[in-house]
Every structure is written in structure tokens, then in C-alpha cells.
Design a protein around this motif. Structure first.
Motif, PDB file in Angstrom:
ATOM      1  N   ASP A  69       0.812  -1.226   0.000  1.00 14.01           N
ATOM      2  CA  ASP A  69       0.000   0.000   0.000  1.00 14.01           C
ATOM      3  C   ASP A  69       0.842   1.270   0.000  1.00 14.01           C
ATOM      4  OD1 ASP A  69      -2.362  -1.362  -0.012  1.00 14.01           O
ATOM      5  OD2 ASP A  69      -2.780  -1.154   2.131  1.00 14.01           O
ATOM      6  N   ILE A  70       2.114   1.158   0.356  1.00 12.93           N
ATOM      7  CA  ILE A  70       2.941   2.346   0.463  1.00 12.93           C
ATOM      8  C   ILE A  70       3.239   2.899  -0.925  1.00 12.93           C
ATOM      9  CG2 ILE A  70       5.123   3.277   1.302  1.00 12.93           C
ATOM     10  CD1 ILE A  70       3.264   2.379   3.521  1.00 12.93           C
ATOM     11  N   GLN A  71       2.875   4.132  -1.129  1.00 11.76           N
ATOM     12  CA  GLN A  71       3.045   4.797  -2.432  1.00 11.76           C
ATOM     13  C   GLN A  71       4.218   5.759  -2.381  1.00 11.76           C
ATOM     14  OE1 GLN A  71       1.005   4.037  -5.151  1.00 11.76           O
ATOM     15  NE2 GLN A  71       0.201   2.471  -3.768  1.00 11.76           N
ATOM     16  N   TYR A  72       5.177   5.550  -3.272  1.00 11.58           N
ATOM     17  CA  TYR A  72       6.297   6.503  -3.388  1.00 11.58           C
ATOM     18  C   TYR A  72       6.750   6.532  -4.838  1.00 11.58           C
ATOM     19  CZ  TYR A  72       9.094   2.209  -3.068  1.00 11.58           C
ATOM     20  OH  TYR A  72       9.603   0.954  -3.264  1.00 11.58           O
ATOM     21  N   ALA A  73       7.425   7.580  -5.190  1.00 11.19           N
ATOM     22  CA  ALA A  73       7.869   7.776  -6.580  1.00 11.19           C
ATOM     23  C   ALA A  73       9.047   6.882  -6.912  1.00 11.19           C
ATOM     24  CB  ALA A  73       8.237   9.237  -6.810  1.00 11.19           C
TER      25      ALA A  73
END
Length: 304
Positions: free
Chosen positions: A300-304
Motif C-alpha cells: 500500500d505504500i506509495q512513493y515515486a
């Protein structure tokens, strides 16, 4: 500023906290010598005790005072001034007394007090002379190095250059770097606590189960630092500093204590610790729901 700090130190009883001893040693013994020997530089130097031992984080006790402890400090110079007077300044520091009010200095290296260029100090401890701009550069810095840089005290800095650079490191990771580290920490918690631990116990392989458990403990504590937006220290101070975190860490500590002597209940305790962290991840807006597993939340962790 100098007079205010001098007055604040007058009449303050000597304590056995290393950082207090070092501060008093600078103000009472070293500063008058600096004013006499380097009068034209006195408002261009910074002095403190940073990234220099257990006393910088207030963790010094009878056990940790055998080295890197006692009356000592660091002098930080601009690159220009370091090239001009760095060697002479170090010679002067080496002539300072090693005893202060009956407290002996126990350095770990050749010099009790050291002189650095500002660039050199931050590069030594982080690999960067200034806090980096790019998230990927932040990830190149050992987290324990960031912990060290941001702990301790600056006693004197009229120029302000050292303090300003240090503040940029103290501002914590950029969000993208922070989320990448949370992702990696969640994966470690899942690998050791939710997969390797129960599988090892099911195989009656208690040696591997012990390895899995203690790797999980380390990963879980490091996750706690990340969720509190605090840098984690090196391993010898990890547990002690973890206990200083938010109220959630106390709940995790209690569960870790319950698993000290018996291996089998650790599977259930991993699940209980996961629930604590799941709630915190949800409250921080990092995951959509608090139920699930470490691996599920990592996705679930969203990062670029």
C-alpha cells in the motif's frame, strides 16, 4: 549570546552527565584560552559535542564512560579557516587539561578534543557536506550517522554556519525517502516475523526461529522510529532509544518482553505488534485500512 550562556552556566552544580561536563569545560577552561590565542577568530568558530559518544544522546552511564567520555568538545571551522589555523588549533586543544573538577577524560582516539572543518565533519558522518536534495541521496546515508549528527549539543556558534547545516539534517527525511524506508522495514517485518519465524517453529528448527525472531525485533523497532519520524541509532542504543519514542512503543516493548523466554508465543506476539503498527500506519494515512499484514501494508505504500 555569549554572555547569556556564560551567565546561565554560572552557579550550575557539576553533574555526571557527560554533555554538561563538556559544556562547562568549554566555557570555563577553553573559551578564555581561545580568546587569548585566537582573538580574531573567536566569533568565527563553532564549538559543541556532536556525534561523539553515548553522552550526546544522554545514554552515558558507569558502563559507557570507559571511552569517548569526559571533558572534551569539538571545534568546527569554515574550510578557509580550517586551512589557516586548523593545525594550530588542534595543537592548542591537545594542551588543554584532561582533568576537570576531578573528572578525567577518556578519549577513544589520539585527541580528546578535535578540530574539524564544517565540510569535513558532515562528510565524515554522512558522506555529504550538506543535507542532500534528492531522496535517493538521503538513502545513501546510514541512519545511525543521521542519528549521531542530530544528537549532542552546540555550545557556541556566533557565525551560525554549523548550526544551520545541522538543522537541515535534523529536518528529517524527505517524504519519498521516508516512504521507501517504511516499505523496506515492513518487508523485513513480514519476512522474519510472518514467514521465517512460524515456518522454522513448524520444522522444530529453533535455531533459525531465534534468528528470525531477533531480526524481526530489530526491524520492528526500526519501523517504530520511522513512524515517529525519528532517526534510529546504531544497535547498542536501539532498544534504549526505542523506549523513548511515542506511547505506542511502550506497548510494543511490553510485548517484546513477553517473548524473552519462550519461542512459541512469539507468533501470536508478532500479530499483536502488527496490529499496533497497522493502526499507526492507518492514522498516518499511509495505508487504507489497519487490518492485514506487514507484507500487505508494504504493497500500500506509495512513493515515486
Amino acid at each position: 549570546m555569549r554572555e547569556i550562556t556564560k551567565n546561565a552556566n554560572k552557579g550550575v552544580a557539576m553533574t555526571v552527565r557527560g554533555i554538561d561536563v563538556s559544556s562547562r569545560f568549554f566555557w570555563e577552561i577553553a573559551l578564555p584560552v581561545f580568546e587569548s590565542e585566537f582573538p580574531s577568530y573567536i566569533d568565527q568558530i563553532a564549538v559543541g559535542l556532536v556525534a561523539a559518544g553515548s553522552d550526546c544522546a544522554g545514554n552515558d552511564d558507569e558502563v559507557s564512560r570507559d571511552f569517548d567520555w569526559g571533558p572534551r568538545f569539538q571545534v568546527f571551522l569554515t574550510e578557509h579557516d580550517f586551512k589557516k589555523i586548523g593545525s594550530d588549533m588542534q595543537s592548542l586543544l591537545d594542551e588543554l587539561p584532561s582533568d576537570f573538577h576531578g573528572i578525567e577524560c577518556h578519549p577513544s582516539g589520539l585527541h580528546a578534543s578535535c578540530v574539524y572543518s564544517i565540510d569535513g565533519f558532515f562528510t565524515l558522518n554522512s558522506g555529504f557536506a550538506c543535507a542532500p536534495e534528492l531522496p535517493e541521496d538521503w538513502l545513501c546515508i546510514p541512519e545511525s550517522g543521521l542519528f549521531d549528527i542530530t544528537h549532542g549539543q552546540v555550545f557556541y556558534d556566533p557565525l551560525g554556519e554549523f548550526t544551520e547545516r545541522r538543522k537541515r539534517f535534523m529536518a528529517y527525511y524527505p517524504d519519498d525517502a521516508w516512504k521507501r524506508l517504511i516499505f523496506a522495514s515492513l518487508r523485513d517485518c513480514g519476512e522474519y516475523g510472518e514467514r521465517l519465524l512460524p515456518r522454522s517453529i513448524a520444522h522444530d528448527d529453533y535455531y533459525t526461529a531465534q534468528i528470525a525472531w531477533w531480526n524481526f525485533v530489530e526491524a520492528a523497532m526500526k519501523l517504530g522510529f520511522l513512524l515517529d519520524r525519528r532517526y534510529a541509532p546504531r544497535k547498542q542504543w536501539l532498544y534504549r532509544e526505542f523506549c523513548k519514542l511515542s506511547v505506542d512503543s511502550a506497548d510494543v516493548v511490553n510485548l517484546l518482553w513477553n517473548a524473552q523466554s519462550d519461542i512459541v508465543p512469539r507468533i501470536e506476539l508478532v500479530d499483536k505488534i502488527a496490529r499496533i503498527y497497522g493502526g499507526k500506519l492507518h492514522n498516518l494515512g499511509l495505508i487504507s485500512g489497519s487490518s492485514g499484514s506487514f507484507d500487505l501494508w508494504a504493497g500500500d505504500i506509495q512513493y515515486a
